[in-house]
Write an enzyme that holds these catalytic residues in place. Structure first.
Site, PDB file in Angstrom:
ATOM      1  N   ASP A  32      15.553  46.020 -89.753  1.00  0.00           N
ATOM      2  CA  ASP A  32      14.591  47.115 -89.608  1.00  0.00           C
ATOM      3  C   ASP A  32      13.195  46.557 -89.383  1.00  0.00           C
ATOM      4  O   ASP A  32      13.012  45.370 -89.168  1.00  0.00           O
ATOM      5  CB  ASP A  32      14.681  48.119 -90.757  1.00  0.00           C
ATOM      6  N   LYS A  54      12.621  52.805 -87.129  1.00  0.00           N
ATOM      7  CA  LYS A  54      11.556  52.872 -86.121  1.00  0.00           C
ATOM      8  C   LYS A  54      10.221  52.558 -86.763  1.00  0.00           C
ATOM      9  O   LYS A  54      10.087  52.596 -87.985  1.00  0.00           O
ATOM     10  CB  LYS A  54      11.525  54.258 -85.486  1.00  0.00           C
ATOM     11  N   MET A 167       4.360  50.374-100.876  1.00  0.00           N
ATOM     12  CA  MET A 167       4.480  51.678-100.215  1.00  0.00           C
ATOM     13  C   MET A 167       3.427  52.663-100.727  1.00  0.00           C
ATOM     14  O   MET A 167       3.715  53.848-100.900  1.00  0.00           O
ATOM     15  CB  MET A 167       5.888  52.278-100.460  1.00  0.00           C
TER      16      MET A 167
HETATM   17  N1  SAH Z   1      11.930  44.513-100.156  1.00  0.00           N
HETATM   18  C1  SAH Z   1      10.530  44.378 -99.787  1.00  0.00           C
HETATM   19  C2  SAH Z   1       9.728  45.618-100.116  1.00  0.00           C
HETATM   20  C3  SAH Z   1      10.213  46.858 -99.399  1.00  0.00           C
HETATM   21  S1  SAH Z   1       9.173  48.253 -99.683  1.00  0.00           S
HETATM   22  C4  SAH Z   1       9.948  43.134-100.473  1.00  0.00           C
HETATM   23  O1  SAH Z   1      10.571  42.570-101.378  1.00  0.00           O
HETATM   24  O2  SAH Z   1       8.873  42.704-100.057  1.00  0.00           O
HETATM   25  C5  SAH Z   1       8.053  48.122 -98.340  1.00  0.00           C
HETATM   26  C6  SAH Z   1       6.659  47.846 -98.843  1.00  0.00           C
HETATM   27  O3  SAH Z   1       6.488  46.465 -99.100  1.00  0.00           O
HETATM   28  C7  SAH Z   1       5.563  48.177 -97.865  1.00  0.00           C
HETATM   29  O4  SAH Z   1       5.256  49.555 -97.896  1.00  0.00           O
HETATM   30  C8  SAH Z   1       4.420  47.346 -98.404  1.00  0.00           C
HETATM   31  O5  SAH Z   1       3.841  47.937 -99.535  1.00  0.00           O
HETATM   32  C9  SAH Z   1       5.144  46.102 -98.867  1.00  0.00           C
HETATM   33  N2  SAH Z   1       5.097  45.029 -97.864  1.00  0.00           N
HETATM   34  C10 SAH Z   1       6.142  44.464 -97.241  1.00  0.00           C
HETATM   35  N3  SAH Z   1       5.723  43.489 -96.412  1.00  0.00           N
HETATM   36  C11 SAH Z   1       4.376  43.436 -96.525  1.00  0.00           C
HETATM   37  C12 SAH Z   1       3.353  42.630 -95.922  1.00  0.00           C
HETATM   38  N4  SAH Z   1       3.660  41.680 -95.053  1.00  0.00           N
HETATM   39  N5  SAH Z   1       2.077  42.862 -96.272  1.00  0.00           N
HETATM   40  C13 SAH Z   1       1.753  43.832 -97.168  1.00  0.00           C
HETATM   41  N6  SAH Z   1       2.672  44.610 -97.763  1.00  0.00           N
HETATM   42  C14 SAH Z   1       3.959  44.415 -97.449  1.00  0.00           C
END
Ligand code: SAH
Length: 246
Positions: A32, A54, A167
């Site tokens: 995704d 998307k 998020m």
């Molecule tokens: N499983 C993922 C999180 C999924 S929830 C993990 O462990 O990182 C998705 C959220 O993760 C986004 O809304 C944002 O808050 C955060 N996130 C993921 N990648 C990011 C990035 N490169 N920079 C800032 N926030 C990020």
């Protein structure tokens, strides 16, 4: 075999060696929008790619359909990689996908990934724990924050824990309001980090009073860090200033 695989927070070199190994072996990769698309270049010739989200998160396939896509792929191929941003089990719904597969007798493995919750603050020079400042941290979904019957136990957040909201960018307003409501001071430090570990990472530092205005226009993905550790950014920022140092 289905590998429920963490892709790391963005930067390609934060992928684990184990993840890279299964990506190279995969017959199909289901991914995704959070996973770095450059990872797909590591796949073998003939590997099938299935995109299940998307750019606008509202148009992501519903989870039950994603579960079914993974299950069907496992019927067709030997090695299925389900690639997820960060770690598959940190707000990644990897557990739900695994339950769906287990019920249907499909074998799976989890491959941990570097979670954005820790790595993104780290790239911004913000340690999630620091001796003398905080002894614990929490990772919270900001998605839940705005719901009327939010399950977030705000009253517990009066402590000095570092709080990391994932998020939450679009609910920053609400999160700040709640933190003020439980008695955090107006000048309490808070940071918003957009596109962490990507070349265009951007960190905005502020207080509960001014962060909403300062963070305006920041792009997703973004996360929010609340706590005194945010003040260390001044001294520890390294990634965004790499060009200045060289
Ligand atoms: N499983 C993922 C999180 C999924 S929830 C993990 O462990 O990182 C998705 C959220 O993760 C986004 O809304 C944002 O808050 C955060 N996130 C993921 N990648 C990011 C990035 N490169 N920079 C800032 N926030 C990020």
């Amino acid at each position: 075999m289905v590998y429920l695989t963490g892709a790391g927070p963005g930067a390609l070199d934060l992928l684990t060696i184990k993840a890279l190994r299964v990506i190279r072996e995969a017959d199909v990769i289901i991914y995704d929008r959070l996973a770095n698309p450059d990872i797909l270049a590591e796949a073998k010739d003939g590997c099938e790619f299935i995109y299940v989200g998307k750019a606008d998160s509202h148009h992501t396939l519903p989870q039950d359909q994603i579960n079914e896509v993974i299950y069907q792929a496992a019927q067709k191929y030997d090695t299925v990689v389900r690639l997820k941003g960060g770690d598959p089990l940190v707000f990644g719904r990897g557990g739900e996908e695994a339950l769906y597969l287990r019920k249907r007798g499909v074998k799976f493995e989890f491959i941990p990934g570097v979670t954005s919750a820790i790595a993104v603050p780290e790239y911004a020079g913000i340690p999630v724990t620091h001796r003398g400042i905080t002894v614990s941290f929490r990772v919270v979904t900001g998605h839940e924050a705005a719901k009327e019957k939010s399950q977030i136990p705000w009253e517990n957040y009066k402590s000095d824990d570092t709080i990391i909201f994932l998020m939450g960018l679009h609910r920053l307003n609400y999160i700040v309001e709640k933190l003020l409501e439980i008695g955090k001071p107006k000048d309490f430090p808070i940071a918003v980090i957009s596109k962490g570990t990507w070349p265009d990472e951007k960190t905005v530092i502020g207080t509960l009073e001014n962060i909403v205005q300062r963070a305006e226009g920041l792009q997703t993905p973004a996360l929010i860090v609340v706590g005194r550790v945010v003040e260390l950014h001044k001294e520890l920022s390294w990634f965004e200033s790499i060009d200045d140092q060289s």
